[in-house]
Design a protein around this motif. Structure first.
Motif, PDB file in Angstrom:
ATOM      1  N   TYR A  16       0.841  -1.196   0.000  1.00 49.94           N
ATOM      2  CA  TYR A  16       0.000   0.000   0.000  1.00 49.94           C
ATOM      3  C   TYR A  16       0.874   1.244   0.000  1.00 49.94           C
ATOM      4  CZ  TYR A  16      -3.139   3.768   0.973  1.00 49.94           C
ATOM      5  OH  TYR A  16      -3.799   4.962   0.865  1.00 49.94           O
ATOM      6  N   GLY A  17       1.993   1.208   0.705  1.00 47.41           N
ATOM      7  CA  GLY A  17       2.901   2.344   0.713  1.00 47.41           C
ATOM      8  C   GLY A  17       3.439   2.646  -0.676  1.00 47.41           C
ATOM      9  N   GLU A  18       3.797   1.593  -1.431  1.00 50.38           N
ATOM     10  CA  GLU A  18       4.267   1.784  -2.809  1.00 50.38           C
ATOM     11  C   GLU A  18       3.146   2.334  -3.681  1.00 50.38           C
ATOM     12  OE1 GLU A  18       7.200   1.557  -4.045  1.00 50.38           O
ATOM     13  OE2 GLU A  18       8.354   0.481  -2.533  1.00 50.38           O
ATOM     14  N   TYR A  19       1.970   1.759  -3.534  1.00 52.51           N
ATOM     15  CA  TYR A  19       0.799   2.216  -4.290  1.00 52.51           C
ATOM     16  C   TYR A  19       0.535   3.693  -4.042  1.00 52.51           C
ATOM     17  CZ  TYR A  19      -4.268   3.200  -4.550  1.00 52.51           C
ATOM     18  OH  TYR A  19      -5.484   3.791  -4.760  1.00 52.51           O
ATOM     19  N   SER A  20       0.549   4.095  -2.781  1.00 48.60           N
ATOM     20  CA  SER A  20       0.253   5.475  -2.420  1.00 48.60           C
ATOM     21  C   SER A  20       1.315   6.427  -2.977  1.00 48.60           C
ATOM     22  CB  SER A  20       0.174   5.606  -0.901  1.00 48.60           C
ATOM     23  OG  SER A  20      -0.113   6.933  -0.526  1.00 48.60           O
ATOM     24  N   ALA A  21       2.575   6.000  -2.927  1.00 45.82           N
ATOM     25  CA  ALA A  21       3.654   6.863  -3.410  1.00 45.82           C
ATOM     26  C   ALA A  21       3.586   7.037  -4.924  1.00 45.82           C
ATOM     27  CB  ALA A  21       4.998   6.278  -3.004  1.00 45.82           C
ATOM     28  N   ILE A  22       3.296   5.950  -5.640  1.00 49.38           N
ATOM     29  CA  ILE A  22       3.259   6.011  -7.109  1.00 49.38           C
ATOM     30  C   ILE A  22       2.020   6.765  -7.590  1.00 49.38           C
ATOM     31  CG2 ILE A  22       3.124   4.638  -9.226  1.00 49.38           C
ATOM     32  CD1 ILE A  22       4.616   2.415  -7.708  1.00 49.38           C
ATOM     33  N   ARG A  23       0.876   6.513  -6.971  1.00 51.41           N
ATOM     34  CA  ARG A  23      -0.381   7.118  -7.417  1.00 51.41           C
ATOM     35  C   ARG A  23      -0.504   8.574  -6.980  1.00 51.41           C
ATOM     36  NH1 ARG A  23      -5.163   4.371  -9.822  1.00 51.41           N
ATOM     37  NH2 ARG A  23      -3.999   5.382 -11.489  1.00 51.41           N
ATOM     38  N   SER A  24       0.171   8.948  -5.941  1.00 44.10           N
ATOM     39  CA  SER A  24       0.151  10.314  -5.399  1.00 44.10           C
ATOM     40  C   SER A  24      -1.292  10.801  -5.218  1.00 44.10           C
ATOM     41  CB  SER A  24       0.977  11.265  -6.269  1.00 44.10           C
ATOM     42  OG  SER A  24       0.447  11.368  -7.577  1.00 44.10           O
ATOM     43  N   ASP A  25      -1.721  11.807  -5.965  1.00 42.24           N
ATOM     44  CA  ASP A  25      -3.044  12.394  -5.746  1.00 42.24           C
ATOM     45  C   ASP A  25      -4.189  11.483  -6.176  1.00 42.24           C
ATOM     46  OD1 ASP A  25      -2.041  12.929  -8.412  1.00 42.24           O
ATOM     47  OD2 ASP A  25      -3.813  14.183  -8.717  1.00 42.24           O
ATOM     48  N   LEU A  26      -3.885  10.355  -6.853  1.00 41.28           N
ATOM     49  CA  LEU A  26      -4.934   9.418  -7.271  1.00 41.28           C
ATOM     50  C   LEU A  26      -5.145   8.290  -6.269  1.00 41.28           C
ATOM     51  CD1 LEU A  26      -4.126   8.994 -11.089  1.00 41.28           C
ATOM     52  CD2 LEU A  26      -5.549  10.719  -9.963  1.00 41.28           C
ATOM     53  N   ALA A  27      -4.318   8.225  -5.231  1.00 44.58           N
ATOM     54  CA  ALA A  27      -4.399   7.123  -4.272  1.00 44.58           C
ATOM     55  C   ALA A  27      -5.632   7.252  -3.389  1.00 44.58           C
ATOM     56  CB  ALA A  27      -3.144   7.096  -3.411  1.00 44.58           C
ATOM     57  N   LEU A  28      -6.282   6.134  -3.154  1.00 46.83           N
ATOM     58  CA  LEU A  28      -7.394   6.061  -2.213  1.00 46.83           C
ATOM     59  C   LEU A  28      -6.837   5.922  -0.803  1.00 46.83           C
ATOM     60  CD1 LEU A  28      -9.582   3.520  -4.207  1.00 46.83           C
ATOM     61  CD2 LEU A  28     -10.054   5.955  -3.960  1.00 46.83           C
ATOM     62  N   GLY A  29      -7.480   6.546   0.160  1.00 45.68           N
ATOM     63  CA  GLY A  29      -7.045   6.408   1.544  1.00 45.68           C
ATOM     64  C   GLY A  29      -7.214   4.984   2.028  1.00 45.68           C
ATOM     65  N   GLN A  30      -6.203   4.446   2.694  1.00 45.72           N
ATOM     66  CA  GLN A  30      -6.270   3.047   3.119  1.00 45.72           C
ATOM     67  C   GLN A  30      -7.429   2.807   4.077  1.00 45.72           C
ATOM     68  OE1 GLN A  30      -2.631   1.478   4.782  1.00 45.72           O
ATOM     69  NE2 GLN A  30      -3.192  -0.627   4.245  1.00 45.72           N
ATOM     70  N   ASP A  31      -7.770   3.809   4.882  1.00 47.96           N
ATOM     71  CA  ASP A  31      -8.870   3.642   5.834  1.00 47.96           C
ATOM     72  C   ASP A  31     -10.234   3.623   5.168  1.00 47.96           C
ATOM     73  OD1 ASP A  31      -8.718   6.300   5.086  1.00 47.96           O
ATOM     74  OD2 ASP A  31      -9.228   7.087   7.074  1.00 47.96           O
ATOM     75  N   THR A  32     -10.298   3.958   3.866  1.00 48.56           N
ATOM     76  CA  THR A  32     -11.575   3.935   3.151  1.00 48.56           C
ATOM     77  C   THR A  32     -11.800   2.617   2.408  1.00 48.56           C
ATOM     78  OG1 THR A  32     -10.749   4.814   1.028  1.00 48.56           O
ATOM     79  CG2 THR A  32     -11.318   6.415   2.761  1.00 48.56           C
ATOM     80  N   LEU A  33     -10.758   1.816   2.265  1.00 50.18           N
ATOM     81  CA  LEU A  33     -10.839   0.609   1.438  1.00 50.18           C
ATOM     82  C   LEU A  33     -11.669  -0.480   2.105  1.00 50.18           C
ATOM     83  CD1 LEU A  33      -7.089   0.419   0.308  1.00 50.18           C
ATOM     84  CD2 LEU A  33      -9.028   1.343  -0.986  1.00 50.18           C
ATOM     85  N   LEU A  34     -12.137  -1.414   1.293  1.00 49.96           N
ATOM     86  CA  LEU A  34     -12.889  -2.575   1.779  1.00 49.96           C
ATOM     87  C   LEU A  34     -11.959  -3.782   1.756  1.00 49.96           C
ATOM     88  CD1 LEU A  34     -16.178  -1.999  -0.265  1.00 49.96           C
ATOM     89  CD2 LEU A  34     -15.732  -1.353   2.114  1.00 49.96           C
ATOM     90  N   PRO A  35     -11.362  -4.145   2.901  1.00 51.39           N
ATOM     91  CA  PRO A  35     -10.376  -5.233   2.926  1.00 51.39           C
ATOM     92  C   PRO A  35     -11.010  -6.568   2.548  1.00 51.39           C
ATOM     93  CG  PRO A  35     -10.276  -3.910   4.928  1.00 51.39           C
ATOM     94  CD  PRO A  35     -11.535  -3.518   4.211  1.00 51.39           C
ATOM     95  N   LEU A  36     -10.247  -7.369   1.811  1.00 54.44           N
ATOM     96  CA  LEU A  36     -10.677  -8.708   1.439  1.00 54.44           C
ATOM     97  C   LEU A  36     -10.021  -9.704   2.388  1.00 54.44           C
ATOM     98  CD1 LEU A  36     -10.397  -8.465  -2.450  1.00 54.44           C
ATOM     99  CD2 LEU A  36     -12.444  -8.205  -1.024  1.00 54.44           C
ATOM    100  N   ALA A  37     -10.798 -10.687   2.824  1.00 52.80           N
ATOM    101  CA  ALA A  37     -10.286 -11.674   3.767  1.00 52.80           C
ATOM    102  C   ALA A  37      -9.200 -12.518   3.117  1.00 52.80           C
ATOM    103  CB  ALA A  37     -11.422 -12.566   4.259  1.00 52.80           C
TER     104      ALA A  37
END
Length: 458
Positions: A69-90
């Motif tokens: 998620y850290g890599e995703y957030s860094a690469i996507r920058s302003d397009l990244a979704l907040g991790q606390d908003t995501l729907l985690p998959l089991a």
């Protein structure tokens, strides 16, 4: 790392239609009886959902472990979704990673958790296997990044040429004998004319989401005295052959269209409508109509069917976050409603719904949105799907990823041939006929192996 100029010029070279496709199409008539016999008597259907424009699926299926998620957030920058908003998959993937879905897709998350939906990761058009070791020399799909070429290749499964037949149309050519000869095509479209369902002989039967869906001559059956007079006149005109070939062909097609509309409407009238409620949006209404047609399968004499739905507007060069926040929930709700309707009429195990798109998109931002990419992620739903799993290989996200050919454009790790081969085999295409349906399939899968390409269908 290849240069972008070389990559673009290589991918845009014109291809030559493969000899395999040409020779296979000539033998369709010989293959029909064997293919029809292999299909068996049970009902099965494929539902193709095209997210036209190139869906940004890296915000639809997001890595959720801390490292990725850290890599995703860094690469996507302003397009990244907040991790606390995501729907985690089991659960976690085989490599120990975990994933989550876009916050607007709780219904899809539920389907995944109930093992009725699977994720196919990083799928894209390929002529041959490609990775960072051979990107400079490999043959690349015709017109890579082009909407028109890539959306066509997802429908034709021919990555090196522009052809007029789709893989759903080739299936219909092969399995033509399994359905009743009543003028209603095996391939039914809620998205008008399309390449996916066009074969050498097979064509799609286009319907609408309204009323009984059949499109006929306006007022042909309006029941008024003038309407009856008009019907008699039109029937008399259509009964007279023309010496002019084009006029005669038009006459025959119009007659066939009118007759097919009658058959189709009567079949839906005689069948019981699913009671499941559908939302008012166009995607849900298209799936509602498909459920009605499936409910009428016995009246139509249908053993095998394909359906095509197109949802446009996914070319988000700007406002990705806002657009997906509005559009992805409609897809999620529609899929859940469709699932419930299929369960109601007792055919959820016999219908497999899958998504396609032009391509994935760049992981990097252009300052407003994302641009045309290559590999992307997709959903497959159905009672025969071994769900709750991610199939293929979600790429390792990194600033210097060997799969990144520039700007976060990731090389697909799963070919559309492998994705479609499993769907075609499940529908009833014999392994020996698979290369007729998917001319490039042997570059990625051996039909005689006895092993499924990806394993997401039972």
């Amino acid at each position: 790392m290849t240069s972008r100029r070389r990559f673009l010029s290589h991918s845009c070279r014109l291809g030559v239609a493969s000899a395999t496709l040409s020779s296979s199409l000539l033998q369709l008539g010989l293959a029909r009886n064997a293919a029809a016999a292999s299909a068996g008597g049970d009902y099965r259907a494929l539902v193709c959902v095209l997210l036209a424009g190139g869906n940004d699926s890296f915000n639809m299926v997001v890595p959720n472990d801390a490292d990725q998620y850290g890599e995703y957030s860094a690469i996507r920058s302003d397009l990244a979704l907040g991790q606390d908003t995501l729907l985690p998959l089991a659960g976690t993937a085989a490599n120990g990673r975990s994933y989550a879905l876009h916050p607007g897709m709780p219904e899809v998350a539920q389907l995944y958790e109930s093992r009725e939906l699977a994720i196919i990761a990083n799928v894209g058009t390929l002529i041959e296997p490609v990775d960072f070791t051979n990107i400079e020399t490999a043959r690349l799909p015709l017109g890579l990044f082009s909407h028109s070429d890539q959306i066509a290749q997802w429908q034709t499964a021919v990555p090196n040429a522009r052809v007029a037949q789709g893989w759903g149309g080739r299936i219909a050519d092969l399995l033509a004998d399994v359905n009743a000869a009543n003028g209603i095509s095996m391939n039914i479209s809620l998205g008008g004319t399309n390449l996916f369902q066009s074969g050498v002989e097979a064509v799609e039967y286009a319907i609408s989401s309204e009323d009984f869906g059949a499109v006929s001559v306006n007022g042909y059956n309006d029941g008024t005295p003038f309407g009856s007079f008009r019907k008699r006149i039109l029937d008399a005109i259509l009964d007279v052959p023309h010496e002019n070939l084009l006029r005669n062909e038009y006459r025959q097609r119009l007659r066939s269209s009118i007759d097919s509309a009658q058959v189709f409407t009567e079949a839906l009238l005689l069948s019981e409508r699913p009671a499941t409620a559908f939302s008012d949006g166009p995607f849900s209404q298209a799936l509602r109509q498909i459920a009605r047609v499936i409910a009428a399968r016995e009246q139509l004499g249908a053993t095998r069917q394909t359906f095509f739905v197109q949802v446009g507007g996914w070319d988000h060069h700007d406002e990705v976050l806002n657009n997906q926040a509005q559009m992805l929930p409609a897809i999620s709700v529609g899929l859940r409603e469709f699932r419930d309707a299929l369960v109601e009429i007792g055919v959820f195990d016999q219908v497999t719904t899958f998504t396609t798109s032009d391509f994935g998109r760049t992981l990097t931002s252009n300052g407003k949105g994302s641009d045309h990419g290559w590999g992307g992620h997709h959903y497959v739903m159905g009672g025969a799907v071994t769900g709750g799993e991610l199939y293929g290989e979600y790429p390792l996200l990194a600033m210097d990823s060997p799969l990144d050919v520039g700007r976060g454009i990731y090389i697909p790790t799963t070919s559309i041939d492998s994705y479609f081969a499993e769907l075609a085999l499940w529908l009833g295409v014999a392994p020996g006929d698979l290369a007729t349906v998917l001319p490039n399939v042997r570059s990625f899968y051996t039909p005689e192996s006895g092993v499924l390409p990806l394993g997401f269908l039972s």
